[in-house]
Design a protein around this motif. Structure first.
Motif, PDB file in Angstrom:
ATOM      1  N   ARG A 174       0.850  -1.196   0.000  1.00 55.18           N
ATOM      2  CA  ARG A 174       0.000   0.000   0.000  1.00 55.18           C
ATOM      3  C   ARG A 174       0.876   1.232   0.000  1.00 55.18           C
ATOM      4  N   TYR A 175       0.612   2.163  -0.914  1.00 57.03           N
ATOM      5  CA  TYR A 175       1.341   3.424  -1.019  1.00 57.03           C
ATOM      6  C   TYR A 175       0.354   4.577  -0.838  1.00 57.03           C
ATOM      7  N   ASN A 176       0.881   5.752  -0.431  1.00 56.63           N
ATOM      8  CA  ASN A 176       0.007   6.926  -0.375  1.00 56.63           C
ATOM      9  C   ASN A 176       0.163   7.745  -1.657  1.00 56.63           C
ATOM     10  N   SER A 177      -0.448   8.908  -1.692  1.00 59.96           N
ATOM     11  CA  SER A 177      -0.461   9.708  -2.912  1.00 59.96           C
ATOM     12  C   SER A 177       0.908  10.268  -3.276  1.00 59.96           C
ATOM     13  N   THR A 178       1.849  10.281  -2.325  1.00 60.62           N
ATOM     14  CA  THR A 178       3.198  10.772  -2.603  1.00 60.62           C
ATOM     15  C   THR A 178       4.183   9.623  -2.806  1.00 60.62           C
ATOM     16  N   ALA A 179       3.679   8.417  -3.025  1.00 64.59           N
ATOM     17  CA  ALA A 179       4.491   7.216  -3.281  1.00 64.59           C
ATOM     18  C   ALA A 179       5.265   6.746  -2.049  1.00 64.59           C
ATOM     19  N   LEU A 180       4.803   7.146  -0.864  1.00 66.01           N
ATOM     20  CA  LEU A 180       5.413   6.627   0.351  1.00 66.01           C
ATOM     21  C   LEU A 180       4.863   5.238   0.627  1.00 66.01           C
ATOM     22  N   LEU A 181       5.761   4.281   0.892  1.00 62.13           N
ATOM     23  CA  LEU A 181       5.347   2.916   1.197  1.00 62.13           C
ATOM     24  C   LEU A 181       4.666   2.881   2.555  1.00 62.13           C
ATOM     25  N   CYS A 182       3.407   2.496   2.587  1.00 58.65           N
ATOM     26  CA  CYS A 182       2.613   2.520   3.826  1.00 58.65           C
ATOM     27  C   CYS A 182       2.459   1.150   4.464  1.00 58.65           C
ATOM     28  N   ILE A 184       3.268  -3.331   3.977  1.00 61.05           N
ATOM     29  CA  ILE A 184       3.837  -4.503   3.298  1.00 61.05           C
ATOM     30  C   ILE A 184       3.058  -5.720   3.774  1.00 61.05           C
ATOM     31  N   SER A 185       2.601  -6.529   2.820  1.00 61.72           N
ATOM     32  CA  SER A 185       1.764  -7.689   3.143  1.00 61.72           C
ATOM     33  C   SER A 185       0.570  -7.268   3.997  1.00 61.72           C
ATOM     34  N   GLY A 186       0.053  -6.085   3.712  1.00 62.30           N
ATOM     35  CA  GLY A 186      -1.110  -5.590   4.428  1.00 62.30           C
ATOM     36  C   GLY A 186      -0.844  -5.054   5.817  1.00 62.30           C
ATOM     37  N   TYR A 187       0.433  -4.930   6.213  1.00 63.70           N
ATOM     38  CA  TYR A 187       0.762  -4.444   7.557  1.00 63.70           C
ATOM     39  C   TYR A 187       1.472  -3.100   7.487  1.00 63.70           C
ATOM     40  N   PRO A 188       0.991  -2.120   8.256  1.00 64.40           N
ATOM     41  CA  PRO A 188      -0.212  -2.122   9.090  1.00 64.40           C
ATOM     42  C   PRO A 188      -1.468  -1.906   8.241  1.00 64.40           C
ATOM     43  N   GLU A 189      -2.600  -2.170   8.816  1.00 63.78           N
ATOM     44  CA  GLU A 189      -3.840  -2.058   8.056  1.00 63.78           C
ATOM     45  C   GLU A 189      -4.184  -0.610   7.730  1.00 63.78           C
ATOM     46  N   THR A 190      -3.839   0.296   8.624  1.00 61.28           N
ATOM     47  CA  THR A 190      -4.141   1.713   8.409  1.00 61.28           C
ATOM     48  C   THR A 190      -2.925   2.554   8.774  1.00 61.28           C
ATOM     49  N   GLY A 191      -2.997   3.824   8.392  1.00 60.31           N
ATOM     50  CA  GLY A 191      -1.924   4.746   8.748  1.00 60.31           C
ATOM     51  C   GLY A 191      -0.800   4.734   7.732  1.00 60.31           C
TER      52      GLY A 191
END
Length: 247
Positions: A174-182, A184-191
């Motif tokens: 999961r990445y945010n709008s600025t391409a920051l990696l948020c 990996i393998s769904g962890y963490p679910e939020t934030g």
């Protein structure tokens, strides 16, 4: 009539000697005492200084290491830009860090040969060892125990990025709008790169490759205390010598 010359009045010699002697003795005594009191005051300030609150961020940091082992180096490019070569290692660590200098390295010292032992080389591809460290419960947003660290061998195209290698073995990402990696393998679910107060939520994870966590603390270091103690002793010795000469 010649004017009478008067000699300038002088004080008796006996009156001058004690004053000169007293002044000469006071200098070597007062100076060490002043320095001693100043150093003792510094000790009091250091001991009473409160811990300063600092802001940090909870995020996935990106690291690189040669296939032959050695220490992890904080990546100067993002996963989508970095292009590891065949036999290289990349690492990701989830933790609370104030900045890149404070970032916590992935744990474990597995080298490329160990991670990719069961993945033979093939033409037109490259193998990249991927180390994923989900951090500790202290690093976790909800304080729950995170998944265990793991290693994977990614076989990707010759021009693949570190992000491509990670995606090959650890989806979903999961990445945010600025391409920051948020995530990996769904962890963490939020934030994503959430700001935290490190004086309250500071991580206790080791900085090195699986080494013991630093004790930390807000007081002065042992080296500083030892150095100041030596100066205090020297000042005390100077005072004693001055008093001895006076006697």
């Amino acid at each position: 009539m010649t004017p009478r010359r008067y000699a300038a009045p002088t004080r008796p010699r006996a009156a001058w000697v004690p004053r000169i002697h007293a002044a000469r003795l006071s200098l070597p005594v007062v100076a060490p005492l002043s320095a001693l009191f100043a150093i003792l005051g510094l000790f009091a300030m250091l001991g009473a200084a409160p811990a300063q609150a600092a802001d940090g961020y909870r995020y996935w940091s990106f690291w690189q290491r040669g296939g032959g082992g050695g220490s992890w180096s904080y990546a100067t490019q993002g996963p989508s830009s970095a292009r590891p070569g065949d036999g290289d290692m990349i690492g990701f660590r989830y933790a609370v860090s104030e900045d890149s200098d404070d970032a916590t390295r992935p744990r474990g010292m597995a080298d490329f040969a160990a991670v990719c032992a069961d993945t033979p080389a093939t033409d037109g591809t490259k193998r990249v060892a991927v180390v994923i460290d989900f951090g500790t419960a202290t690093d976790a947003p909800d304080r729950r125990t995170p998944p265990a660290p793991r290693t994977e061998c990614a076989r990707v195209g010759k021009d693949a990025s570190a992000g491509d290698a990670l995606a090959a073995v650890a989806k979903p990402l999961r990445y945010n709008s600025t391409a920051l990696l948020c995530a990996i393998s769904g962890y963490p679910e939020t934030g994503c790169g959430d700001k935290v107060d490190t004086s309250v939520d500071a991580h206790a994870a080791p900085k090195g490759d699986g080494g013991k966590a630093d004790d930390g603390g807000s007081g002065p270091s042992a080296g500083l205390i030892g150095g100041l103690a030596a100066v205090v002793l020297l000042g005390a010795a100077a005072v004693w010598q001055a008093r001895r000469r006076r006697v």
